[in-house]
Scaffold this motif. Structure first.
Motif, PDB file in Angstrom:
ATOM      1  N   ALA A   8     -32.645  26.727 -25.157  1.00 54.61           N
ATOM      2  CA  ALA A   8     -32.270  28.139 -25.205  1.00 54.61           C
ATOM      3  C   ALA A   8     -30.783  28.318 -24.912  1.00 54.61           C
ATOM      4  O   ALA A   8     -30.099  29.130 -25.545  1.00 54.61           O
ATOM      5  CB  ALA A   8     -33.117  28.932 -24.210  1.00 54.61           C
ATOM      6  N   ILE A   9     -30.271  27.535 -23.970  1.00 53.87           N
ATOM      7  CA  ILE A   9     -28.844  27.634 -23.635  1.00 53.87           C
ATOM      8  C   ILE A   9     -27.996  26.972 -24.716  1.00 53.87           C
ATOM      9  O   ILE A   9     -26.961  27.501 -25.140  1.00 53.87           O
ATOM     10  CB  ILE A   9     -28.574  27.006 -22.257  1.00 53.87           C
ATOM     11  CG1 ILE A   9     -29.399  27.698 -21.173  1.00 53.87           C
ATOM     12  CG2 ILE A   9     -27.098  27.088 -21.916  1.00 53.87           C
ATOM     13  CD1 ILE A   9     -29.366  27.002 -19.833  1.00 53.87           C
ATOM     14  N   ALA A  10     -28.442  25.799 -25.174  1.00 50.91           N
ATOM     15  CA  ALA A  10     -27.684  25.090 -26.208  1.00 50.91           C
ATOM     16  C   ALA A  10     -27.587  25.904 -27.498  1.00 50.91           C
ATOM     17  O   ALA A  10     -26.566  25.854 -28.196  1.00 50.91           O
ATOM     18  CB  ALA A  10     -28.334  23.732 -26.478  1.00 50.91           C
ATOM     19  N   ARG A  11     -28.641  26.663 -27.821  1.00 47.94           N
ATOM     20  CA  ARG A  11     -28.609  27.537 -29.008  1.00 47.94           C
ATOM     21  C   ARG A  11     -27.718  28.741 -28.818  1.00 47.94           C
ATOM     22  O   ARG A  11     -27.341  29.417 -29.768  1.00 47.94           O
ATOM     23  CB  ARG A  11     -30.025  28.039 -29.325  1.00 47.94           C
ATOM     24  CG  ARG A  11     -31.004  27.021 -29.849  1.00 47.94           C
ATOM     25  CD  ARG A  11     -32.244  27.720 -30.420  1.00 47.94           C
ATOM     26  NE  ARG A  11     -32.842  28.657 -29.471  1.00 47.94           N
ATOM     27  CZ  ARG A  11     -33.887  28.382 -28.693  1.00 47.94           C
ATOM     28  NH1 ARG A  11     -34.441  27.174 -28.724  1.00 47.94           N
ATOM     29  NH2 ARG A  11     -34.382  29.296 -27.886  1.00 47.94           N
ATOM     30  N   GLY A  12     -27.415  29.059 -27.564  1.00 47.15           N
ATOM     31  CA  GLY A  12     -26.625  30.244 -27.273  1.00 47.15           C
ATOM     32  C   GLY A  12     -27.450  31.470 -26.974  1.00 47.15           C
ATOM     33  O   GLY A  12     -26.899  32.572 -26.851  1.00 47.15           O
ATOM     34  N   ASP A  13     -28.764  31.312 -26.815  1.00 46.97           N
ATOM     35  CA  ASP A  13     -29.631  32.461 -26.533  1.00 46.97           C
ATOM     36  C   ASP A  13     -29.561  32.885 -25.070  1.00 46.97           C
ATOM     37  O   ASP A  13     -29.843  34.038 -24.743  1.00 46.97           O
ATOM     38  CB  ASP A  13     -31.081  32.129 -26.888  1.00 46.97           C
ATOM     39  CG  ASP A  13     -31.274  31.901 -28.385  1.00 46.97           C
ATOM     40  OD1 ASP A  13     -30.381  32.317 -29.151  1.00 46.97           O
ATOM     41  OD2 ASP A  13     -32.293  31.301 -28.759  1.00 46.97           O
ATOM     42  N   GLU A  14     -29.225  31.947 -24.190  1.00 42.95           N
ATOM     43  CA  GLU A  14     -29.101  32.235 -22.762  1.00 42.95           C
ATOM     44  C   GLU A  14     -27.764  31.697 -22.272  1.00 42.95           C
ATOM     45  O   GLU A  14     -27.219  30.744 -22.850  1.00 42.95           O
ATOM     46  CB  GLU A  14     -30.249  31.594 -21.975  1.00 42.95           C
ATOM     47  CG  GLU A  14     -31.623  32.134 -22.311  1.00 42.95           C
ATOM     48  CD  GLU A  14     -32.716  31.497 -21.464  1.00 42.95           C
ATOM     49  OE1 GLU A  14     -32.387  30.858 -20.445  1.00 42.95           O
ATOM     50  OE2 GLU A  14     -33.899  31.627 -21.836  1.00 42.95           O
ATOM     51  N   PRO A  15     -27.210  32.287 -21.195  1.00 44.19           N
ATOM     52  CA  PRO A  15     -25.910  31.822 -20.707  1.00 44.19           C
ATOM     53  C   PRO A  15     -26.004  30.500 -19.949  1.00 44.19           C
ATOM     54  O   PRO A  15     -27.017  30.204 -19.313  1.00 44.19           O
ATOM     55  CB  PRO A  15     -25.458  32.951 -19.775  1.00 44.19           C
ATOM     56  CG  PRO A  15     -26.736  33.543 -19.282  1.00 44.19           C
ATOM     57  CD  PRO A  15     -27.705  33.457 -20.436  1.00 44.19           C
TER      58      PRO A  15
END
Length: 344
Positions: A8-15
């Motif tokens: 989720a973070i790597a995709r940019g969906d979460e900080p």
């Protein structure tokens, strides 16, 4: 951090937790210097590139970022301080992982000495991996406080942070197939086995390499180093307190063979650690002797990680440990900021 959270973070969906902005990343895979941000979550790098949101940001102002440095072979006890104090000396200089051979303490305390090094280094910002002492005592003529047989080494082999078998000093035992040596080689056949073969060449070296030891930190001449590299060994270029071999060996390093070279401090005393440095000192010295800075950094990071099968570190890339060193000058490596396991 679970894989779903990482993605989720790597995709940019979460900080991310932390982002280093405006850095110049030393890419040890390609040898390039890349203008990029580095995003971290927990103890893991989640992204290298632009546009990662983060809860905290640090502006590097154009400074270089390289992976945390790795010492391929060191006797912590030679520093004459505890692992905690050793970490205090080397982590601020950019070292985040060492491969420790507790040979000397094992010579005195045996298996308990090895377990002490593991326990005393638990939870430090410095990741202390242990290569088990292969020759305790060093020879049958030595007077030691303990003996580590193949069975005792096998009992330690699967402890956390144990990476394999340390410098196999008993060259005659290996080449002649003597009892004791053979059992240890067989027991660690599928693990990393470091070598120790000063001045050994010819057919004896052929037999030694074929038996399992795959690295050496004892080279003192260009010819010796090249002979070992040609047989597939990794060579750890050493600059210790006593044995200073780096200047002699740098001329042997080429763009092609450098991928099988790393750095070792072996035995480095407190005064040298404080006044000169650790692996950072070897980087500066190697570059001053004409080694390309990108090659030197790769030797101090990725090459060592690959030999010891530490696939979670040694590079700045998604999924790798967030071990980083920030510095201003490629030719005069001096860490200004160090990140170990995601912590500044």
């Amino acid at each position: 951090m679970g894989l779903a959270h990482f993605l989720a973070i790597a995709r940019g969906d979460e900080p991310a937790d932390l982002a280093f902005r405006n850095g110049r990343v030393c890419n040890v895979f390609t040898g390039e210097i890349i203008d990029a941000d580095v995003a971290i979550a927990g103890d893991t790098i989640v992204g290298v590139g632009p546009d990662y949101d983060a809860k905290e940001e640090i502006d590097l102002g154009g400074r270089y970022v390289c992976p945390g440095l790795i010492d391929s072979h060191v006797h912590l006890e030679s520093s004459m301080v505890t692992p905690y104090q050793f970490a205090r000396a080397v982590v601020p200089r950019g070292t985040t992982t060492v491969i420790a051979d507790p040979h000397e303490v094992a010579n005195v305390a045996g298996e308990d000495g090895v377990r002490y090094i593991l326990a005393a280094s638990e939870g430090l910002p410095l990741n202390v991996c242990v290569a088990l002492p292969s020759c305790v005592p060093a020879t049958h003529m030595a007077t030691a406080g303990a003996e580590l047989t193949a069975r005792e080494l096998e009992s330690l082999a699967n402890l956390p942070r144990v990476v394999g078998l340390a410098e196999f000093m008993n060259v005659p035992g290996v080449v002649l197939g003597l009892p004791g040596a053979l059992e240890k080689l067989e027991a660690f056949r599928e693990r990393v086995i470091d070598g120790h073969a000063p001045g050994v060449g010819g057919k004896w070296l052929q037999a030694y390499v074929g038996a399992g030891p795959g690295s050496d930190h004892e080279c003192t001449t260009v010819d010796e180093m090249l002979e070992k590299l040609r047989l597939g060994m990794y060579v750890f270029v050493r600059e210790a307190t006593g044995a200073k071999n780096l200047r002699e060996l740098v001329p042997a390093i080429t763009p092609f063979n450098s991928r099988r070279c790393a750095f070792s401090t072996d035995d480095r005393h407190p005064a040298d650690l404080i006044e000169e440095g650790h692996i950072d000192h070897l980087l500066r010295l190697a570059v001053s002797e004409g080694l390309d800075p990108a090659t030197a950094i790769r030797m101090a990071t990725l090459n060592a990680a690959e030999w010891f099968r530490l696939r979670d570190r040694g590079a700045i890339a998604p999924g790798r440990k967030a071990d980083l060193a920030v510095f201003a000058d490629l030719k005069d490596f001096r860490a200004e900021l160090v990140v170990a396991g995601g912590r500044v």
